[in-house]
Design an enzyme around this catalytic site. Structure first.
Site, PDB file in Angstrom:
ATOM      1  N   GLY A 174       1.486  -3.362   8.929  1.00 45.71           N
ATOM      2  CA  GLY A 174       1.619  -3.818   7.545  1.00 45.71           C
ATOM      3  C   GLY A 174       0.322  -3.711   6.766  1.00 45.71           C
ATOM      4  N   GLN A 226       8.017  -9.185   5.654  1.00 46.39           N
ATOM      5  CA  GLN A 226       8.784 -10.346   6.123  1.00 46.39           C
ATOM      6  C   GLN A 226      10.289 -10.217   5.884  1.00 46.39           C
ATOM      7  OE1 GLN A 226       7.697 -12.724   8.032  1.00 46.39           O
ATOM      8  NE2 GLN A 226       5.490 -12.391   7.871  1.00 46.39           N
ATOM      9  N   HIS A 253       6.020  -5.270  14.334  1.00 47.40           N
ATOM     10  CA  HIS A 253       5.997  -6.459  15.200  1.00 47.40           C
ATOM     11  C   HIS A 253       6.643  -7.687  14.574  1.00 47.40           C
ATOM     12  CE1 HIS A 253       2.473  -8.932  13.739  1.00 47.40           C
ATOM     13  NE2 HIS A 253       2.183  -7.794  13.132  1.00 47.40           N
ATOM     14  N   CYS A 258      -7.343 -21.275   8.792  1.00 54.22           N
ATOM     15  CA  CYS A 258      -8.607 -21.801   9.294  1.00 54.22           C
ATOM     16  C   CYS A 258      -9.624 -20.681   9.207  1.00 54.22           C
ATOM     17  CB  CYS A 258      -8.452 -22.178  10.754  1.00 54.22           C
ATOM     18  SG  CYS A 258      -8.445 -23.934  11.001  1.00 54.22           S
TER      19      CYS A 258
HETATM   20  N1  PLP Z   1       2.165  -8.482   4.772  1.00 55.01           N
HETATM   21  C1  PLP Z   1       2.786  -9.630   5.095  1.00 55.01           C
HETATM   22  C2  PLP Z   1       3.686 -10.288   4.111  1.00 55.01           C
HETATM   23  C3  PLP Z   1       2.594 -10.187   6.372  1.00 55.01           C
HETATM   24  O1  PLP Z   1       3.204 -11.320   6.687  1.00 55.01           O
HETATM   25  C4  PLP Z   1       1.728  -9.528   7.279  1.00 55.01           C
HETATM   26  C5  PLP Z   1       1.458 -10.118   8.599  1.00 55.01           C
HETATM   27  O2  PLP Z   1       1.493 -11.306   8.782  1.00 55.01           O
HETATM   28  C6  PLP Z   1       1.113  -8.338   6.884  1.00 55.01           C
HETATM   29  C7  PLP Z   1       1.354  -7.839   5.627  1.00 55.01           C
HETATM   30  C8  PLP Z   1       0.216  -7.580   7.812  1.00 55.01           C
HETATM   31  O3  PLP Z   1       0.957  -6.904   8.795  1.00 55.01           O
HETATM   32  P1  PLP Z   1       0.259  -6.407  10.156  1.00 55.01           P
HETATM   33  O4  PLP Z   1       0.064  -7.617  10.999  1.00 55.01           O
HETATM   34  O5  PLP Z   1       1.248  -5.461  10.750  1.00 55.01           O
HETATM   35  O6  PLP Z   1      -1.009  -5.738   9.779  1.00 55.01           O
END
Ligand code: PLP
Length: 404
Positions: free
Chosen positions: A71, A179, A201, A324
């Protein structure tokens, strides 16, 4: 003690079928997809089959699917790639104040380079008003990036409405669907997006693998230059096991989407309903326009981190609304964006379900959370003040109940 995993928005368990599909590509079928021999051909065939599976989940064409490392990379490629491709044509980007850092940080980086970014604000329900986005458009706007659903509070944004506005005004529109993919329908035609990010993932696929959907004809500059893989948009030897796993995860998610969403929704509502019976417990974000797997509750007078630790002792994995950073508790930018006073943002608990979550697990969470909240409140000066009807404001972190 049986462990209960209620942090599926952070990472999800790899589906057994996904793992099975991936395994041969570590052992017998380890070729490089660019090689001309049979090892290369079987890797390439597997990659193209995965591209078709991924495209089917979001109603795209296979050639519009770019495989990435997840992502974060997809969001970066979309935002910086458009900024670079439209260099000289405009310098204004519109996003929201509740985006994931994978969108916010590339925007801040571009601001340092001289671009201007408008951060449209969400209402107290955690949803951005499409009219606010429309009002922010100028003749210099090159990109709108609005997430499909928020990762902390699960609120679903009016992406379809914004898509119409973007199309009318001829502006490239990106959505972060990390999401939502696999949890609610994601259709690039209905949403009217030119770019859309997915992370494997989060939908029972492997970590370190993702997708950027790039609508045919969208000008985009790559972040990674090299051998010209992925239609020149993402050079680097392809992660075939990860790509195969991503494709399979998309196929399984599409097949089971309706049943899984109904299963999670039922359990989520039981969880939210049970937790809201507690004194001074409030739902963060809209109840109606919400992901089927997200419950985010703030329990006034306590620290979410302390609650997460206590629940951890009971075998329950959850997370907070706060991040955190460098040992300093920082209020979540998403909860602050709802207009909550800072002291109220600290007591939030995020519980995120998956297709594997069971009713028994939810019942155990419902049995364990209330006594944990009560234990923390018993040692919380903020809770005592609240119950005494005293005004709370400018409360520093030490006023909350910390564990240890
Ligand atoms: N965008 C959103 C809304 C996410 O929740 C996340 C991960 O938590 C990401 C992007 C980033 O994805 P990745 O962990 O595959 O880099």
């Amino acid at each position: 003690m049986e462990r209960i995993y209620l942090d599926n928005s952070a990472a999800s368990r790899v589906d057994a079928g996904v793992l099975e599909a991936m395994l041969p590509y570590f052992t017998a079928k380890y070729g490089n997809a660019s090689s001309l021999h049979m090892f290369g051909a079987e890797a390439k065939d597997a990659m193209e089959a995965a591209r078709t599976q991924a495209a089917a989940l979001i109603n795209a064409k296979p050639e519009e699917i770019i495989f990435t490392s997840g992502g974060t990379e997809s969001d970066n490629l979309a935002i910086k790639g458009i900024a670079a491709a439209k260099c000289g044509k405009g310098d204004h980007i519109i996003t929201t104040n509740i985006e994931h850092p994978a969108v916010l940080e590339p925007c801040r980086y571009l601001e340092r380079l001289g671009y201007k970014v408008t951060y449209a604000r969400v209402g107290s329900d955690g949803i951005v008003d499409a009219n606010e986005v429309a009002k922010a458009i100028t003749d210099k706007t090159i990109l709108i990036s609005v997430m499909h659903a928020n990762n902390e509070i699960g609120t679903i944004q009016p992406v379809e409405e914004i898509g119409k506005i973007a199309r009318e005004r001829g502006i490239t529109f990106h959505t972060d669907a990390v999401q939502t993919a696999g949890k609610i329908p994601v259709d690039v035609e209905k949403l009217g997006v030119s770019l859309l990010s997915i992370s494997a993932h989060k939908l029972h696929g492997p970590k370190g693998a993702g997708i950027l959907y790039v609508r045919e004809g969208t000008p985009l500059e790559p972040l990674l230059h090299g051998g010209g893989h992925e239609n020149g948009l993402r050079s680097g030897t392809e992660n075939i096991p990860g790509i195969v796993g991503t494709g399979k995860a998309c196929e399984v998610a599409k097949r089971d989407l309706v049943a899984n969403a109904a299963h999670m929704l039922k359990l989520r509502d039981r969880l939210i309903g049970g937790l809201l019976t507690l004194d001074e417990a409030h739902l963060n974000g809209s109840r109606e326009r919400r992901l089927p797997n997200n419950a985010n509750i703030r329990f006034l007078g306590i620290e979410g981190e302390a609650l997460v630790l206590l629940l951890g002792e009971k075998g329950i994995a959850a997370s907070t609304g706060s991040a955190c950073s460098s040992k300093k508790l920082q209020a979540s930018h998403v909860l602050l964006a709802l207009g909550l006073p800072e002291w109220q943002t600290h007591g939030s608990l995020r519980l995120t379900l998956s297709k594997y979550t069971t009713a028994e697990e939810i019942d155990r969470a419902l049995a364990e959370i209330p006594p944990a909240v009560a234990r923390l409140r018993a040692m919380s000066p903020v809770w005592k003040k609240l119950k005494a009807g005293e005004k709370i404001g400018h409360v520093k972190e030490k006023g909350h109940a910390h564990m240890g």
